[in-house]
Write a protein that holds these residues in place. Structure first.
Motif, PDB file in Angstrom:
ATOM      1  N   ALA A 175       4.767  17.507   3.547  1.00 31.74           N
ATOM      2  CA  ALA A 175       3.401  17.659   4.076  1.00 31.74           C
ATOM      3  C   ALA A 175       3.026  16.526   5.010  1.00 31.74           C
ATOM      4  CB  ALA A 175       2.416  17.733   2.912  1.00 31.74           C
ATOM      5  N   GLY A 176       3.909  15.578   5.221  1.00 37.15           N
ATOM      6  CA  GLY A 176       3.627  14.485   6.152  1.00 37.15           C
ATOM      7  C   GLY A 176       3.203  13.197   5.481  1.00 37.15           C
ATOM      8  N   GLY A 177       3.244  13.182   4.147  1.00 35.36           N
ATOM      9  CA  GLY A 177       2.906  11.957   3.439  1.00 35.36           C
ATOM     10  C   GLY A 177       1.717  12.138   2.533  1.00 35.36           C
ATOM     11  N   PRO A 178       1.284  11.059   1.859  1.00 35.28           N
ATOM     12  CA  PRO A 178       0.159  11.138   0.916  1.00 35.28           C
ATOM     13  C   PRO A 178      -1.137  11.573   1.595  1.00 35.28           C
ATOM     14  CG  PRO A 178       1.370   9.091   0.647  1.00 35.28           C
ATOM     15  CD  PRO A 178       1.874   9.718   1.909  1.00 35.28           C
ATOM     16  N   GLU A 238      -6.551  18.396  -1.506  1.00 37.13           N
ATOM     17  CA  GLU A 238      -6.654  19.766  -2.037  1.00 37.13           C
ATOM     18  C   GLU A 238      -5.609  20.670  -1.414  1.00 37.13           C
ATOM     19  OE1 GLU A 238     -10.687  20.777  -1.264  1.00 37.13           O
ATOM     20  OE2 GLU A 238     -11.481  19.704  -3.020  1.00 37.13           O
ATOM     21  N   ARG A 239      -5.336  20.508  -0.128  1.00 40.60           N
ATOM     22  CA  ARG A 239      -4.296  21.301   0.516  1.00 40.60           C
ATOM     23  C   ARG A 239      -2.912  20.970  -0.069  1.00 40.60           C
ATOM     24  NH1 ARG A 239      -5.871  20.481   5.158  1.00 40.60           N
ATOM     25  NH2 ARG A 239      -4.589  18.679   5.755  1.00 40.60           N
ATOM     26  N   LEU A 240      -2.672  19.689  -0.263  1.00 40.22           N
ATOM     27  CA  LEU A 240      -1.411  19.263  -0.855  1.00 40.22           C
ATOM     28  C   LEU A 240      -1.299  19.775  -2.295  1.00 40.22           C
ATOM     29  CD1 LEU A 240       1.160  17.576  -0.446  1.00 40.22           C
ATOM     30  CD2 LEU A 240      -0.135  15.549  -1.152  1.00 40.22           C
ATOM     31  N   GLN A 241      -2.413  19.763  -2.994  1.00 41.06           N
ATOM     32  CA  GLN A 241      -2.422  20.234  -4.382  1.00 41.06           C
ATOM     33  C   GLN A 241      -2.063  21.720  -4.467  1.00 41.06           C
ATOM     34  OE1 GLN A 241      -6.340  20.474  -6.189  1.00 41.06           O
ATOM     35  NE2 GLN A 241      -5.573  19.450  -8.049  1.00 41.06           N
ATOM     36  N   ARG A 242      -2.611  22.515  -3.552  1.00 38.33           N
ATOM     37  CA  ARG A 242      -2.302  23.958  -3.557  1.00 38.33           C
ATOM     38  C   ARG A 242      -0.810  24.195  -3.300  1.00 38.33           C
ATOM     39  NH1 ARG A 242      -7.276  24.064  -0.727  1.00 38.33           N
ATOM     40  NH2 ARG A 242      -6.187  24.153   1.259  1.00 38.33           N
ATOM     41  N   ASN A 243      -0.245  23.460  -2.357  1.00 43.92           N
ATOM     42  CA  ASN A 243       1.177  23.630  -2.047  1.00 43.92           C
ATOM     43  C   ASN A 243       2.055  23.249  -3.239  1.00 43.92           C
ATOM     44  OD1 ASN A 243       0.458  24.418   0.535  1.00 43.92           O
ATOM     45  ND2 ASN A 243       0.787  22.366   1.416  1.00 43.92           N
ATOM     46  N   VAL A 244       1.700  22.153  -3.904  1.00 43.88           N
ATOM     47  CA  VAL A 244       2.492  21.700  -5.043  1.00 43.88           C
ATOM     48  C   VAL A 244       2.380  22.693  -6.203  1.00 43.88           C
ATOM     49  CG1 VAL A 244       2.677  19.914  -6.825  1.00 43.88           C
ATOM     50  CG2 VAL A 244       2.418  19.265  -4.429  1.00 43.88           C
ATOM     51  N   ARG A 245       1.155  23.181  -6.469  1.00 39.54           N
ATOM     52  CA  ARG A 245       0.967  24.122  -7.565  1.00 39.54           C
ATOM     53  C   ARG A 245       1.789  25.386  -7.340  1.00 39.54           C
ATOM     54  NH1 ARG A 245      -4.137  24.436  -7.483  1.00 39.54           N
ATOM     55  NH2 ARG A 245      -4.653  23.145  -9.290  1.00 39.54           N
ATOM     56  N   ALA A 246       1.871  25.850  -6.109  1.00 35.07           N
ATOM     57  CA  ALA A 246       2.578  27.102  -5.815  1.00 35.07           C
ATOM     58  C   ALA A 246       4.088  26.962  -5.959  1.00 35.07           C
ATOM     59  CB  ALA A 246       2.228  27.578  -4.402  1.00 35.07           C
ATOM     60  N   GLN A 289       0.831  -1.212   0.000  1.00 37.72           N
ATOM     61  CA  GLN A 289       0.000   0.000   0.000  1.00 37.72           C
ATOM     62  C   GLN A 289       0.862   1.256   0.000  1.00 37.72           C
ATOM     63  OE1 GLN A 289      -1.726   1.131   3.761  1.00 37.72           O
ATOM     64  NE2 GLN A 289      -3.705   1.583   2.813  1.00 37.72           N
ATOM     65  N   ARG A 290       1.895   1.272   0.813  1.00 38.40           N
ATOM     66  CA  ARG A 290       2.755   2.449   0.942  1.00 38.40           C
ATOM     67  C   ARG A 290       3.479   2.757  -0.367  1.00 38.40           C
ATOM     68  NH1 ARG A 290       4.629   0.998   5.336  1.00 38.40           N
ATOM     69  NH2 ARG A 290       6.443  -0.167   4.610  1.00 38.40           N
ATOM     70  N   ALA A 291       4.026   1.696  -1.014  1.00 35.73           N
ATOM     71  CA  ALA A 291       4.738   1.908  -2.269  1.00 35.73           C
ATOM     72  C   ALA A 291       3.798   2.394  -3.362  1.00 35.73           C
ATOM     73  CB  ALA A 291       5.423   0.611  -2.696  1.00 35.73           C
ATOM     74  N   ALA A 292       2.607   1.804  -3.465  1.00 36.94           N
ATOM     75  CA  ALA A 292       1.661   2.212  -4.498  1.00 36.94           C
ATOM     76  C   ALA A 292       1.128   3.612  -4.232  1.00 36.94           C
ATOM     77  CB  ALA A 292       0.507   1.204  -4.557  1.00 36.94           C
ATOM     78  N   MET A 293       0.858   3.923  -2.966  1.00 33.70           N
ATOM     79  CA  MET A 293       0.270   5.227  -2.634  1.00 33.70           C
ATOM     80  C   MET A 293       1.241   6.360  -2.946  1.00 33.70           C
ATOM     81  SD  MET A 293      -2.581   6.350  -1.569  1.00 33.70           S
ATOM     82  CE  MET A 293      -3.361   7.839  -0.932  1.00 33.70           C
ATOM     83  N   ARG A 294       2.536   6.148  -2.761  1.00 34.34           N
ATOM     84  CA  ARG A 294       3.530   7.186  -3.051  1.00 34.34           C
ATOM     85  C   ARG A 294       3.504   7.541  -4.543  1.00 34.34           C
ATOM     86  NH1 ARG A 294       7.464   5.202  -0.270  1.00 34.34           N
ATOM     87  NH2 ARG A 294       8.221   3.815  -1.908  1.00 34.34           N
ATOM     88  N   ALA A 295       3.539   6.510  -5.387  1.00 30.93           N
ATOM     89  CA  ALA A 295       3.526   6.768  -6.829  1.00 30.93           C
ATOM     90  C   ALA A 295       2.162   7.251  -7.304  1.00 30.93           C
ATOM     91  CB  ALA A 295       3.920   5.502  -7.579  1.00 30.93           C
ATOM     92  N   GLY A 296       1.087   6.711  -6.734  1.00 28.00           N
ATOM     93  CA  GLY A 296      -0.252   7.115  -7.148  1.00 28.00           C
ATOM     94  C   GLY A 296      -0.560   8.550  -6.791  1.00 28.00           C
ATOM     95  N   THR A 297      -0.146   8.970  -5.605  1.00 30.53           N
ATOM     96  CA  THR A 297      -0.364  10.360  -5.199  1.00 30.53           C
ATOM     97  C   THR A 297       0.421  11.311  -6.110  1.00 30.53           C
ATOM     98  OG1 THR A 297      -0.692   9.665  -2.916  1.00 30.53           O
ATOM     99  CG2 THR A 297      -0.163  11.981  -3.289  1.00 30.53           C
ATOM    100  N   ARG A 298       1.674  10.946  -6.405  1.00 33.14           N
ATOM    101  CA  ARG A 298       2.480  11.781  -7.303  1.00 33.14           C
ATOM    102  C   ARG A 298       1.797  11.947  -8.648  1.00 33.14           C
ATOM    103  NH1 ARG A 298       6.534   8.340  -9.120  1.00 33.14           N
ATOM    104  NH2 ARG A 298       7.500   8.415  -7.057  1.00 33.14           N
ATOM    105  N   ARG A 299       1.293  10.833  -9.213  1.00 36.11           N
ATOM    106  CA  ARG A 299       0.662  10.909 -10.529  1.00 36.11           C
ATOM    107  C   ARG A 299      -0.596  11.757 -10.501  1.00 36.11           C
ATOM    108  NH1 ARG A 299       2.491  11.030 -15.040  1.00 36.11           N
ATOM    109  NH2 ARG A 299       3.721   9.157 -14.596  1.00 36.11           N
ATOM    110  N   LEU A 300      -1.420  11.635  -9.451  1.00 37.56           N
ATOM    111  CA  LEU A 300      -2.666  12.397  -9.389  1.00 37.56           C
ATOM    112  C   LEU A 300      -2.386  13.886  -9.219  1.00 37.56           C
ATOM    113  CD1 LEU A 300      -5.695  12.014  -9.538  1.00 37.56           C
ATOM    114  CD2 LEU A 300      -5.758  11.782  -7.055  1.00 37.56           C
ATOM    115  N   LEU A 301      -1.340  14.225  -8.466  1.00 45.35           N
ATOM    116  CA  LEU A 301      -0.974  15.644  -8.335  1.00 45.35           C
ATOM    117  C   LEU A 301      -0.508  16.212  -9.674  1.00 45.35           C
ATOM    118  CD1 LEU A 301       0.898  15.545  -4.909  1.00 45.35           C
ATOM    119  CD2 LEU A 301      -1.201  16.812  -5.402  1.00 45.35           C
TER     120      LEU A 301
END
Length: 868
Positions: free
Chosen positions: A679-682, A690-698, A617-629
């Motif tokens: 940000a403390g992880g996925p 959405e909070r993580l998305q705003r930080n990444v976009r900026a 779960q941890r390995a997939a979530m790291r890559a999946g979160t990156r792709r969705l961002l």
């Protein structure tokens, strides 16, 4: 021979030897005919003998008449007996043999020469009534019949009939069947029977005699298997005259007082529920029966009873509904199962003890299942527990020291309870402890627990671990069992990984410092490695001693089960966060089924899948979160390219990536990963994403540009290093050159940016400068360089061995990666100490890190230590 008691031949010493032999032969004949029966003092005349004495006839023929009276065919047998008492009335002149044979053939019977006499008698009787005396005499002459002998035949018949009538013998019905007549005649010819050889026309007769059927007999052309003969005549050879076909069972029925019976191979037959033996019956050496199955209880009741008890009751080879036998089998099975658990074959008492138990309690007349049923119906009603085993009877005295709790029937792994069975058979692939694992719980096992084995096997396990050590350490730990017991006294099972705990306690109790990786767990005996049977719906779908291998083989099957536990959760084609919340854990069936959902990178979209454990779960979530961002924020590549100066662009163009856009995408990935980590992880909820998305976009563009600048510096230093390595020509530095090239390939390669990560990427320029410094000093002191290189390569090999034991999904864990980077810091301290290290580092500290990771890997990958 009217006396009631007759002596033996030895009682007549005044007789000459020939006369004595004649007397003996006569007495033997009378015994054969049933006229005499042996007694303790000699022989006694029987009722049959008294009857024979009153008949004016040869004893053999007289015996036929007595038997004919019993069988109701005296009329026919009187004709045959009277014919056998006179010369044959059929003539066969030398000059007219063929004509005589043709005339006589009318009366022949293909199966009995005796029936020919009956046929001739009936013919003569009919013709005598039709013809005058002269005509009858002429007919006899023309048909090759001796008139005077025919008259003699008729006279003898009248006399015998009269004598039989006086004795009260009944004539019976006329025209009896051929078989009945033959059986009757056989009573007087028991020593004149023969068995034809399988490959010839010769017969084996009584007392070793060999004879053939007289050529003139109707049976000579097709000799039957068994024959009897009225007489055996010695001529050119021994010939049987007046023969008839018989069956061996006729002989056995009539010769019961003469036959010899032997029995072989008594054995229990489950189908018949009794002990049977193979019976052999012989008459004067002629085998009448060979290999007939008979009830042994009639032959040897005591022996049959013993075999019945041993096979039916002790061995349980009997299908019966008697409750005591089922209960006893269950109690024996309990003790046998205990033997499997403790791997001993001396707990259950031997069969002799069980036999003695039954022998004392079962009735003396019980020799078969039928006899037992009758006896038990009477006795079992009064004493229903008479034949029940008591546990104290089954278990030897020294077995009371066995603690069943040390061999549990259930294994608890966290919240999971698994049934445990035991196999004690070195030739069986399941030998040892067998744990049944439901498929849906395969992902929840605490693997380290299984390495500890059941309590009763731990001393043997630790002893085997000590014996797996290299000889240099093993010599200091002799005897191994004593050290194993001392170690176990100080251990708390499950508190620490087994190998590390044993290593620590060995150092404390013996002073021998054994590193955990010195133990060769692959040398553990097969029965000390747990066998896992994965079960789905009551059916074993896979089995083995390697849990990781089982998980790999059953991954798709397990995921389908886990997916069913979270209906509607899995989906594909996501390009934005469309969930209110992604649960970290899904459960069903009261917690029996447990899955771990995560986002999965599918390139141009993201999917939601349920994984079998938290590592996946941890390995997939790291890559999946990156792709969705990256799918929900503008790509930073174009903006970063505009910020790059020409020098940076040139440096990036020399990367091992396929092209610059691919390199910049990796830079963006590294920047996103860094933002997620900060940000403390996925994110698991819509608000968190959405909070993580705003930080990444900026910050994505400047962060990507910063990563690209660092990468450019790394690539420039890498280019310089390659040039200097190509310029090294000294023969004594080839090994060092190869080492540097290998180090460089491990740091800078296609995909190194994302693999290294933004934070660690900042240290790569220092590692490369340290390598350049090493090149500068390489020729100053090659010996010192070689010593330092050997030290670091030894640790790098240990790290590589560690990675091979770590499950693939755990190799990106922070502590595992940290050990690899610590090796790079050690290189800086060894070859370019003035550049400084990011933190204190030494070979000893790295070795301790690897030891800790090795013991942790043993817990995470228990199957490595359990691999067959």
């Amino acid at each position: 021979m009217t006396a009631l008691e007759l002596g033996n031949v030895a009682d007549f010493p005044f007789l000459d030897p020939p006369e004595r032999r004649s007397v003996k032969d006569g007495m033997d004949l009378l015994v054969e005919l049933g006229a005499l029966e042996p007694t303790a003092s000699g022989h006694r005349l029987t009722d049959v003998g008294r009857t024979l004495a009153r008949l004016p006839l040869d004893p053999r023929l007289a015996r036929m008449l007595v038997e004919a009276d019993r069988n109701g065919c005296l009329g026919d047998v009187l004709v045959i007996a009277s014919a056998l008492s006179i010369p044959d009335p059929r003539e066969r002149p030398v000059d007219q043999q063929q004509a005589a044979d043709a005339r006589h053939a009318r009366f022949a019977d293909p199966q009995s020469d005796f029936v020919a006499y009956l046929n001739l008698w009936r013919y003569l009787r009919g013709r005598r009534q039709e013809l005058s005396s002269n005509q009858f005499r002429r007919m006899c002459r023309e048909e090759f019949l001796h008139y005077l002998r025919v008259r003699e035949w008729q006279d003898v018949h009248v006399q015998l009939r009269s004598a039989a009538t006086e004795l009260g013998l009944r004539l019976g019905a006329a025209d009896a069947s051929r078989e009945l007549v033959s059986q009757t005649l056989l009573a007087g010819l028991l020593s004149h029977v023969g068995l034809r050889d399988d490959d010839g026309r010769e017969y084996a007769g009584a007392r070793g005699a060999r004879f053939a059927i007289w050529p003139g007999s109707a049976l000579a052309r097709r000799p039957p298997g068994w024959v009897m003969a009225a007489e055996l005549v010695e001529a050119s050879r021994l010939w049987a005259r007046d023969a008839a076909r018989i069956e061996p069972e006729w002989v056995e029925a009539l010769a019961g007082h003469l036959v010899k019976r032997s029995y072989a191979e008594p054995h229990w037959e489950k189908r018949r529920c009794e002990v049977v033996a193979l019976e052999r019956v012989t008459l004067y050496g002629i085998p009448l029966v060979a290999g007939r199955r008979v009830s042994y209880g009639r032959v040897d009741p005591q022996g049959a009873r013993e075999l019945f008890i041993r096979n039916a009751l002790v061995d349980g080879d009997w299908e019966t509904r008697h409750g005591f036998l089922a209960r006893n089998r269950a109690r024996v099975a309990e003790v046998e199962a205990l033997e499997d658990r403790v791997r001993r074959r001396d707990l259950l008492v031997d069969d002799e003890t069980l036999f003695a138990f039954y022998d004392e309690r079962v009735g003396a007349d019980v020799v078969s299942g039928r006899h037992f049923d009758t006896w038990w119906k009477r006795v079992g009603a009064r004493e229903p527990d008479r034949l029940d085993f008591d546990r104290s009877l089954l278990v030897r005295d020294d077995a009371t020291r066995v603690d069943p709790a040390a061999y549990p029937r259930e294994w608890r792994s966290g919240e999971v309870a698994l049934p445990v069975s035991y196999v004690f058979d070195p030739d069986d692939r399941h030998d040892g402890v067998v744990v049944d694992v439901p498929l849906e719980q395969l992902n929840r096992l605490d693997l380290e627990q299984f390495l500890w084995q059941v309590p009763g096997r731990r001393e043997e396990l630790v002893t085997a671990l000590i014996r797996s050590l290299p000889k240099s350490w093993r010599r200091a730990l002799v005897p191994a069992p004593d050290h194993a017991r001392a170690v176990l006294e100080r251990l708390t099972p499950g508190e620490r990984p087994l190998v590390a705990a044993v290593a620590d306690e060995l150092r404390r109790v013996s002073g021998v410092a054994v590193p955990p990786d010195a133990f060769d767990v692959s040398r553990l005996p097969a029965h000390l490695r747990v066998t896992f049977r994965v079960v789905e719906d009551g059916v074993v779908v896979a089995e083995g001693k390697d849990l990781d291998d089982l998980r790999d083989r059953l991954r798709d099957r397990l995921r389908s089960v886990l997916t069913a536990a979270a209906p509607g959760l899995e989906r594909r084609g996501l390009t934005s966060w469309s969930l209110d919340e992604l649960p970290r854990l899904v459960e069903q069936q009261g917690g029996r089924v447990r899955g771990y959902p995560a986002l999965v990178d599918e390139g141009d979209s993201v999917a939601v899948r349920v994984f079998e454990d938290e590592g996946a779960q941890r390995a997939a979530m790291r890559a999946g979160t990156r792709r969705l961002l990256l799918l929900t924020v503008p790509s930073p590549v174009a903006a970063v390219v505009r910020r790059l100066d020409n020098r940076t662009k040139l440096a990036l163009a020399a990367s091992p990536y396929a092209d610059v856009p691919a390199l910049l995408r990796d830079c963006a990935y590294a920047a996103v990963d860094a933002a997620v980590a900060a940000a403390g992880g996925p994110a698991w909820t819509r608000e968190e994403f959405e909070r993580l998305q705003r930080n990444v976009r900026a910050d994505l563009v400047p962060q990507t540009a910063a990563v690209a600048a660092t990468v450019a510096e790394v690539l420039e230093l890498a280019g310089t290093l390659r040039e200097q390595l190509q310029g090294l020509q000294a023969a004594g530095v080839k090994d060092a050159t190869a080492d540097l090239e290998g180090q460089l390939a491990g740091l800078v390669h296609d995909g190194f940016v994302l693999r290294t990560g933004r934070d660690q990427l900042a240290h790569l320029p220092r590692y490369l400068r340290a390598m350049l410094r090493r090149v500068e000093r390489l020729t100053d002191n090659p010996a010192r360089d070689a010593a330092a290189m050997a030290e670091v390569q030894h640790l790098e090999q240990a790290y590589a061995d560690l990675l091979s034991r770590v499950p693939p999904l755990r190799r990106d864990d922070a502590e595992v990666r940290a050990a690899g980077w610590a090796l790079q810091e050690l290189r800086v301290s060894l070859f370019a100490q003035t550049l400084g290290t990011a933190y204190p580092v030494s070979a000893k500290r790295i070795r301790r890190m690897l030891d800790d990771l090795g013991t942790a890997a043993a817990g995470q990958r228990g199957a490595v230590s359990l691999r067959s």
